[in-house]
Scaffold this motif. Structure first.
Motif, PDB file in Angstrom:
ATOM      1  N   UNK A  71     -11.609   8.234   2.318  1.00 29.64           N
ATOM      2  CA  UNK A  71     -12.345   7.818   1.133  1.00 29.64           C
ATOM      3  C   UNK A  71     -12.043   8.748  -0.037  1.00 29.64           C
ATOM      4  N   UNK A  72     -12.274   8.231  -1.237  1.00 32.34           N
ATOM      5  CA  UNK A  72     -12.159   9.059  -2.431  1.00 32.34           C
ATOM      6  C   UNK A  72     -13.454   9.847  -2.615  1.00 32.34           C
ATOM      7  N   UNK A  73     -13.337  11.162  -2.798  1.00 37.66           N
ATOM      8  CA  UNK A  73     -14.506  11.977  -3.091  1.00 37.66           C
ATOM      9  C   UNK A  73     -14.055  13.286  -3.732  1.00 37.66           C
ATOM     10  N   UNK A  86       0.836  -1.193   0.000  1.00 35.46           N
ATOM     11  CA  UNK A  86       0.000   0.000   0.000  1.00 35.46           C
ATOM     12  C   UNK A  86       0.876   1.250   0.000  1.00 35.46           C
ATOM     13  N   UNK A  87       0.768   2.026  -1.060  1.00 34.99           N
ATOM     14  CA  UNK A  87       1.515   3.277  -1.149  1.00 34.99           C
ATOM     15  C   UNK A  87       0.995   4.305  -0.151  1.00 34.99           C
ATOM     16  N   UNK A 135      -8.489  11.099  -1.504  1.00 36.50           N
ATOM     17  CA  UNK A 135      -7.803  10.317  -2.537  1.00 36.50           C
ATOM     18  C   UNK A 135      -8.003   8.815  -2.405  1.00 36.50           C
ATOM     19  N   UNK A 136      -8.588   8.326  -1.316  1.00 38.80           N
ATOM     20  CA  UNK A 136      -8.733   6.886  -1.147  1.00 38.80           C
ATOM     21  C   UNK A 136      -7.413   6.215  -0.825  1.00 38.80           C
ATOM     22  N   UNK A 137      -7.317   4.909  -1.101  1.00 38.91           N
ATOM     23  CA  UNK A 137      -6.099   4.130  -0.834  1.00 38.91           C
ATOM     24  C   UNK A 137      -5.569   3.565  -2.150  1.00 38.91           C
ATOM     25  N   UNK A 173     -11.602   3.255  -3.568  1.00 40.08           N
ATOM     26  CA  UNK A 173     -12.359   4.497  -3.383  1.00 40.08           C
ATOM     27  C   UNK A 173     -12.905   4.573  -1.962  1.00 40.08           C
ATOM     28  N   UNK A 174     -13.488   3.474  -1.510  1.00 42.77           N
ATOM     29  CA  UNK A 174     -13.987   3.343  -0.140  1.00 42.77           C
ATOM     30  C   UNK A 174     -13.726   1.907   0.287  1.00 42.77           C
TER      31      UNK A 174
END
Length: 505
Positions: free
Chosen positions: A409-411, A386-387, A424-426, A459-460
């Protein structure tokens, strides 16, 4: 002679007025303790006690009012008891009813066959000049209903509609939980316990498609059977064991045949190291699994309607039309056995996972084949990192990986106060090496290697995008195109790029 003024004590001068005032105060009992007499203090004390007694007499409740108050308290207590009884009845009624929840997932794939040679074209289409077609596919459109039935039963109904014209059964079972030794018994269509990557949910796996060996030696995974699941109190060990019919009934839900060809399967896993202090960011998983199966060796030479054959096949880590690694139905195969090993080491954002599976087939001469016993095998190893610093959780009760939860979360939304809000999420990258060998004696099922580079954007916790780039080769294959022994096999190389958009609820 004058008196000695220096040696004479001073005379206190008291006016008559002050003297009379002190006498009056003493008579009234108002002098401080050092001045008032003991008799006066005692009289004052008695007067205070008498005053308290008078107040008590004044506060006395009439008998009628007291009895009325007791009656009202009794009514309140009776009402409270009735309310508690009602709550208990409602709770008991709920326990007698089934509970359920609805879930599902959607996986939308895009696969591009970037490069393929004549051998791959023949394995896919049967024509060396006709290459595989690029595609958009709904890999999964799955709905499920799961719940509990009093007192210790459960159920699950899971259907996949990725092909609307022909829905497929997935998990469809009933069972009993809370059995002794933390065990659960499931009866119905469920996963056979062999192959870690198959036992993981498709929602959580690191790569879009399962490894060659896992899908080959446990194709589609689910069969009709009965299986026991359990774990120790300290969650150090977990086990599964059961018996399953070999025929896949996912499209019709029915088994027909004169003999119940079946297999016995088992898996024992352990997590000898699990770092609770870090929330499970560090752990080790070890497991072994195996099966013993009795098959229909007559194959296409008999009139049976069932398909309980020994046949091992898989696609090329993508959704092709045909299985490029394929033994076809092995005529004369009466039995086969399997043995697999699993391992995971996870240290923070880094995970390294590997599996190796062997399959031994016993057969008699039939349909032109030699009848020699066969050995097929394969495995994989991958690393994921995981970066953004997250980790892949582990479920110690099931011995499988769990849901990744991004730190954010990404949004991308407009803020009420102006400007744009974003997360940005993971992000994780992964690399996997696969090996499979389905060619032995006069069976040319294909031998091959593949390397998959993956990039996962979470994203989530319930949605992500997976991108896989696959380079692979098939050697000595083609048995899937023929029901008789082949003089020579088919070789080919391929490159495939795929992207999956996925969400679950």
């Amino acid at each position: 002679m004058m008196p000695d003024v220096a040696n004479t004590a001073p005379v206190e001068r008291v006016s008559y007025t002050s003297a009379y005032m002190l006498q009056d105060a003493a008579a009234a009992g108002n002098l401080p303790a050092p001045v008032a007499s003991a008799q006066g203090a005692e009289e004052a004390k008695e007067e205070k006690v008498a005053a308290k007694d008078d107040k008590k007499e004044e506060a006395t409740v009439p008998l009628a009012d007291y009895e009325d108050l007791l009656g009202r308290v009794d009514e309140i207590e009776e009402s409270w008891d009735k309310y508690q009884d009602k709550l208990k009845e409602e709770a008991d009624a709920k326990k007698k009813k089934s509970s359920y929840k609805l879930g599902g997932r959607v996986h939308l794939d895009n696969w591009n066959f970037v490069d393929s040679d004549a051998g791959i074209n023949e394995l896919e289409t049967g024509d060396p000049t006709d290459d595989p077609e690029n595609r958009w596919d709904f890999r999964r459109i799955r709905l499920e209903l799961a719940g509990d039935v009093p007192n210790n039963m459960l159920f699950r109904i899971q259907m996949d509609f990725n092909n609307p014209a022909q829905a497929e059964m997935k998990d469809v079972y009933l069972g009993f939980n809370n059995l002794p030794n933390n065990q659960t018994l499931l009866i119905g269509n469920q996963k056979r316990p062999i192959g870690l990557d198959h036992l993981n949910s498709s929602r959580h796996n690191v790569f879009a498609e399962r490894p060659l060996a896992v899908e080959t030696f446990n194709e589609d995974a689910r069969r009709l059977g009965a299986c026991m699941y359990g774990y120790t109190d300290d969650e150090l060990f977990h086990w599964r064991y059961g018996a399953f019919l070999l025929e896949n009934i996912n499209t019709d839900g029915r088994y027909r045949g004169d003999f119940n060809e079946a297999g016995v399967y088992g898996r024992l896993s352990s997590s000898p190291w699990y770092d609770k202090t870090s929330g499970g960011r560090g752990y080790m998983h070890l497991a072994m699994s195996g099966s013993v199966n009795q098959t229909d060796g007559n194959g296409t030479l008999d009139a049976d309607d069932n398909a309980n054959e020994a046949r091992f096949r898989t696609r090329p880590l993508a959704r092709s039309d045909s299985r490029w690694y394929n033994t076809n139905r092995i005529l004369g195969a009466d039995n086969y056995e399997q043995f697999g090993l699993e391992s995971i080491v996870n240290i923070g954002a880094l995970q390294i996972t590997g599996e190796y599976i062997n399959t031994w087939v016993q057969r008699d001469p039939l349909g032109g084949f030699s009848g020699d016993d066969l050995h097929f095998h394969g495995g994989y190893i991958y690393a994921s990192y995981f970066l953004t610093g997250e980790h892949i959780p582990y479920d110690r009760v099931t011995g499988t990986i769990d849901r990744v939860k991004p730190f954010e979360n990404f949004f991308l939304v407009d803020r009420c106060a102006g400007g744009t809000g974003r997360g940005w999420g993971a992000l994780a990258m992964a690399l996997r090496y696969d090996y499979i060998d389905l060619s032995d004696s006069d069976i040319r099922g294909g031998q091959g290697h593949a390397v998959t580079a993956g990039l996962n954007w979470y994203w989530t916790a319930y949605s992500k995008v997976q991108t896989n780039l696959v380079w692979g080769e098939v050697n000595n294959g083609g048995q899937g195109l023929s029901s008789v022994p082949l003089a020579t096999g088919i070789d080919g190389d391929y490159t495939i790029l795929g992207t999956r958009f996925m969400i679950d609820f």
